[in-house]
Design a protein around this motif. Structure first.
Motif, PDB file in Angstrom:
ATOM      1  N   TRP A 265     -19.838 -27.972  -1.511  1.00 32.30           N
ATOM      2  CA  TRP A 265     -19.760 -26.556  -1.122  1.00 32.30           C
ATOM      3  C   TRP A 265     -18.386 -26.171  -0.598  1.00 32.30           C
ATOM      4  N   SER A 266     -17.393 -27.001  -0.882  1.00 32.54           N
ATOM      5  CA  SER A 266     -16.022 -26.670  -0.494  1.00 32.54           C
ATOM      6  C   SER A 266     -15.069 -27.188  -1.556  1.00 32.54           C
ATOM      7  N   ARG A 267     -14.024 -26.429  -1.819  1.00 37.52           N
ATOM      8  CA  ARG A 267     -13.002 -26.899  -2.746  1.00 37.52           C
ATOM      9  C   ARG A 267     -12.104 -27.954  -2.107  1.00 37.52           C
ATOM     10  N   GLU A 268     -12.140 -28.015  -0.792  1.00 41.51           N
ATOM     11  CA  GLU A 268     -11.342 -29.002  -0.075  1.00 41.51           C
ATOM     12  C   GLU A 268     -12.023 -30.367  -0.123  1.00 41.51           C
ATOM     13  N   SER A 269     -11.214 -31.423  -0.035  1.00 39.50           N
ATOM     14  CA  SER A 269     -11.756 -32.774   0.023  1.00 39.50           C
ATOM     15  C   SER A 269     -11.776 -33.247   1.470  1.00 39.50           C
ATOM     16  N   GLY A 270     -12.801 -33.968   1.835  1.00 36.46           N
ATOM     17  CA  GLY A 270     -12.881 -34.490   3.192  1.00 36.46           C
ATOM     18  C   GLY A 270     -11.850 -35.572   3.440  1.00 36.46           C
ATOM     19  N   SER A 271     -11.524 -35.776   4.711  1.00 33.09           N
ATOM     20  CA  SER A 271     -10.534 -36.799   5.055  1.00 33.09           C
ATOM     21  C   SER A 271     -11.126 -38.200   4.988  1.00 33.09           C
ATOM     22  N   PHE A 272     -12.461 -38.298   4.968  1.00 30.13           N
ATOM     23  CA  PHE A 272     -13.131 -39.584   4.851  1.00 30.13           C
ATOM     24  C   PHE A 272     -14.214 -39.499   3.768  1.00 30.13           C
ATOM     25  N   ILE A 273     -14.377 -40.599   3.050  1.00 28.39           N
ATOM     26  CA  ILE A 273     -15.484 -40.747   2.108  1.00 28.39           C
ATOM     27  C   ILE A 273     -16.391 -41.831   2.642  1.00 28.39           C
ATOM     28  N   LEU A 274     -17.677 -41.501   2.765  1.00 33.20           N
ATOM     29  CA  LEU A 274     -18.659 -42.435   3.292  1.00 33.20           C
ATOM     30  C   LEU A 274     -19.642 -42.819   2.195  1.00 33.20           C
ATOM     31  N   SER A 290     -22.537 -38.365  16.432  1.00 37.33           N
ATOM     32  CA  SER A 290     -22.094 -37.250  17.274  1.00 37.33           C
ATOM     33  C   SER A 290     -22.553 -37.402  18.720  1.00 37.33           C
ATOM     34  N   LYS A 291     -23.685 -38.082  18.915  1.00 36.35           N
ATOM     35  CA  LYS A 291     -24.170 -38.316  20.280  1.00 36.35           C
ATOM     36  C   LYS A 291     -23.427 -39.465  20.956  1.00 36.35           C
ATOM     37  N   GLU A 292     -22.955 -40.402  20.125  1.00 39.32           N
ATOM     38  CA  GLU A 292     -22.320 -41.603  20.653  1.00 39.32           C
ATOM     39  C   GLU A 292     -20.842 -41.400  20.980  1.00 39.32           C
ATOM     40  N   PHE A 293     -20.176 -40.499  20.222  1.00 40.91           N
ATOM     41  CA  PHE A 293     -18.722 -40.382  20.336  1.00 40.91           C
ATOM     42  C   PHE A 293     -18.306 -38.927  20.549  1.00 40.91           C
ATOM     43  N   ASP A 294     -17.131 -38.779  21.103  1.00 39.55           N
ATOM     44  CA  ASP A 294     -16.581 -37.450  21.368  1.00 39.55           C
ATOM     45  C   ASP A 294     -15.798 -36.958  20.149  1.00 39.55           C
ATOM     46  N   VAL A 295     -16.514 -36.683  19.072  1.00 34.68           N
ATOM     47  CA  VAL A 295     -15.912 -36.180  17.837  1.00 34.68           C
ATOM     48  C   VAL A 295     -16.813 -35.094  17.263  1.00 34.68           C
ATOM     49  N   THR A 296     -16.242 -34.298  16.379  1.00 35.92           N
ATOM     50  CA  THR A 296     -17.027 -33.361  15.582  1.00 35.92           C
ATOM     51  C   THR A 296     -16.814 -33.707  14.116  1.00 35.92           C
ATOM     52  N   PHE A 297     -17.739 -33.283  13.279  1.00 33.24           N
ATOM     53  CA  PHE A 297     -17.604 -33.598  11.859  1.00 33.24           C
ATOM     54  C   PHE A 297     -18.033 -32.408  11.018  1.00 33.24           C
ATOM     55  N   MET A 315     -20.797 -39.185   0.666  1.00 28.46           N
ATOM     56  CA  MET A 315     -20.516 -38.035   1.511  1.00 28.46           C
ATOM     57  C   MET A 315     -19.018 -37.916   1.750  1.00 28.46           C
ATOM     58  N   GLU A 316     -18.518 -36.688   1.648  1.00 29.95           N
ATOM     59  CA  GLU A 316     -17.143 -36.387   2.039  1.00 29.95           C
ATOM     60  C   GLU A 316     -17.186 -35.618   3.349  1.00 29.95           C
ATOM     61  N   VAL A 317     -16.473 -36.121   4.359  1.00 29.08           N
ATOM     62  CA  VAL A 317     -16.522 -35.480   5.678  1.00 29.08           C
ATOM     63  C   VAL A 317     -15.125 -35.418   6.291  1.00 29.08           C
ATOM     64  N   ASP A 318     -14.954 -34.425   7.156  1.00 29.02           N
ATOM     65  CA  ASP A 318     -13.831 -34.400   8.089  1.00 29.02           C
ATOM     66  C   ASP A 318     -14.351 -34.851   9.444  1.00 29.02           C
ATOM     67  N   ILE A 319     -13.633 -35.761  10.090  1.00 32.40           N
ATOM     68  CA  ILE A 319     -13.977 -36.188  11.443  1.00 32.40           C
ATOM     69  C   ILE A 319     -12.822 -35.786  12.350  1.00 32.40           C
ATOM     70  N   VAL A 320     -13.126 -34.970  13.333  1.00 34.31           N
ATOM     71  CA  VAL A 320     -12.091 -34.393  14.190  1.00 34.31           C
ATOM     72  C   VAL A 320     -12.231 -34.944  15.603  1.00 34.31           C
ATOM     73  N   ALA A 327     -11.006 -43.997  15.402  1.00 37.31           N
ATOM     74  CA  ALA A 327     -10.975 -45.421  15.048  1.00 37.31           C
ATOM     75  C   ALA A 327     -12.254 -46.121  15.487  1.00 37.31           C
ATOM     76  N   ARG A 328     -12.768 -45.759  16.677  1.00 36.99           N
ATOM     77  CA  ARG A 328     -14.025 -46.328  17.162  1.00 36.99           C
ATOM     78  C   ARG A 328     -15.198 -45.890  16.281  1.00 36.99           C
ATOM     79  N   VAL A 329     -15.154 -44.632  15.837  1.00 31.13           N
ATOM     80  CA  VAL A 329     -16.203 -44.108  14.958  1.00 31.13           C
ATOM     81  C   VAL A 329     -16.239 -44.882  13.644  1.00 31.13           C
ATOM     82  N   VAL A 330     -15.077 -45.089  13.063  1.00 32.09           N
ATOM     83  CA  VAL A 330     -14.997 -45.795  11.780  1.00 32.09           C
ATOM     84  C   VAL A 330     -15.578 -47.205  11.911  1.00 32.09           C
TER      85      VAL A 330
END
Length: 343
Positions: A265-274, A290-297, A315-320, A327-330
């Motif tokens: 649903w976006s022409r943009e590509s996510g910064s991570f592929i899962l 999202s509950k474990e770490f201080d990030v948004t996606f 899944m293609e996602v942006d993790i902010v 790094a901990r999330v990955v």
């Protein structure tokens, strides 16, 4: 039968506007294809996969290197021995290559006639082969009356008539619609298991590799750039060429007739592929994250496929967030059976 390639090289001279240049179509390829398996060779147009197929199937000789069928070297055979060796292999082509002047049954009979089979044995073998591909009632049908899928079934029956131990498929489904492609791939898988064949499939369609093959080699510029099991290649591609093939499947945005669906649903590509494998497809991974770490996606594309009998999510996602938190999330994702690639 096992196939082994050792340091194959093949070059051609190309002429353009009066200037000649040397093209290294196959450049140092070594490959081990296990027996009794379906092995895929995939590459983009001009990558060298068809040239490699011609060497593996003994239609051409390499400039250097060696081809082994089992323990026997076969690329250096005499002309007479080469003819006999080719009769031990079958070939299926993209455009069927059937004889329009012959019926379906007589097309299947043709290689048996060439091989010198007794006439009394040819008709029973033809009937057996057409029954194997589900066309026993079309033995006397003119080729012009058959659909594309039926023509390819006749081609498969013809390729297997002489009892080969190796079957080569050169873009065998490229001329077929998606539904017929799935039927033909299912038929090839069924026949491979029944006859204990080694099947080598040349293709530019990653869907074919996903749905039919156990192992795959990726060809680029005459080289093998990646090789392994289909599941490992799908969930952990190491080259950009392979990622492009997988992405084309995962982001095509169309619902498949077998129930698989990928939505982008976006022409943009996510910064991570899962890639989610097996049980990880059933877990609320991102919610847990999202509950474990201080990030948004932000999810930009997602879908699920079935590879070698196992569900594989994409899944293609942006993790902010802060770099150290990402790094901990990955690391956490990888510990939870999610394969992560940073784009």
């Amino acid at each position: 039968m096992r196939i082994k390639l050792e340091d194959l090289h093949k070059s051609y001279i190309s002429e353009n506007d009066g200037k000649k240049s040397k093209i290294h179509a196959v450049d140092g390829v070594s490959l081990d294809i296990p027996e009794n398996t379906i092995f895929g060779i995939i590459g983009k147009s001009g990558a060298g996969k068809s040239s490699l197929m011609r060497l593996v199937s003994l239609l051409e000789k390499p400039d250097s290197g060696a081809v082994y069928y089992g323990e026997e070297r076969v690329d250096n055979l005499s002309k007479r021995d080469l003819i006999f060796q080719r009769r031990k292999t079958g070939m299926i082509f993209q455009n069927f290559n059937l004889l329009s002047s012959r019926t379906a049954g007589k097309n299947v009979a043709y290689p048996l006639e060439i091989a010198g089979w007794p006439k009394a044995k040819i008709l029973p073998r033809v009937k057996e082969m057409l029954s194997l591909v589900g066309l026993e009632d079309r033995i006397n049908a003119p080729i012009s009356t058959l659909s594309g899928g039926q023509k390819q079934r006749v081609a498969i029956a013809r390729a297997l008539a002489t009892e080969p131990s190796i079957l080569f498929c050169d873009e065998a489904t490229s001329a077929l619609d998606p539904n017929t492609t799935r039927q033909i791939l299912s038929l090839i898988k069924e026949i491979q298991q029944k006859m204990n064949l080694t099947v080598v499939m040349i293709t530019h369609q990653m869907e074919v590799v996903r749905d039919a093959c156990e192992n795959v080699a990726v060809v680029e510029n005459g080289h093998i750039v990646e090789c392994g099991s289909v599941k490992d290649i799908f969930t952990n591609p190491k080259t950009q060429t392979t990622r492009d093939f997988i992405k084309n499947i995962a982001t095509e945005g169309a619902k498949r007739e077998n129930g698989e669906e990928t939505i982008k649903w976006s022409r943009e590509s996510g910064s991570f592929i899962l890639h989610f494998v097996g049980r990880a497809t059933e877990k609320p991974i991102l919610s847990m994250m999202s509950k474990e770490f201080d990030v948004t996606f932000n999810i930009l594309a997602a879908g699920i496929s079935h590879v070698q009998g196992e569900e594989v999510g994409y899944m293609e996602v942006d993790i902010v967030g802060k770099d150290e938190e990402i790094a901990r999330v990955v690391e956490w994702l990888r510990q939870n059976d999610v394969r992560v690639q940073k784009k």
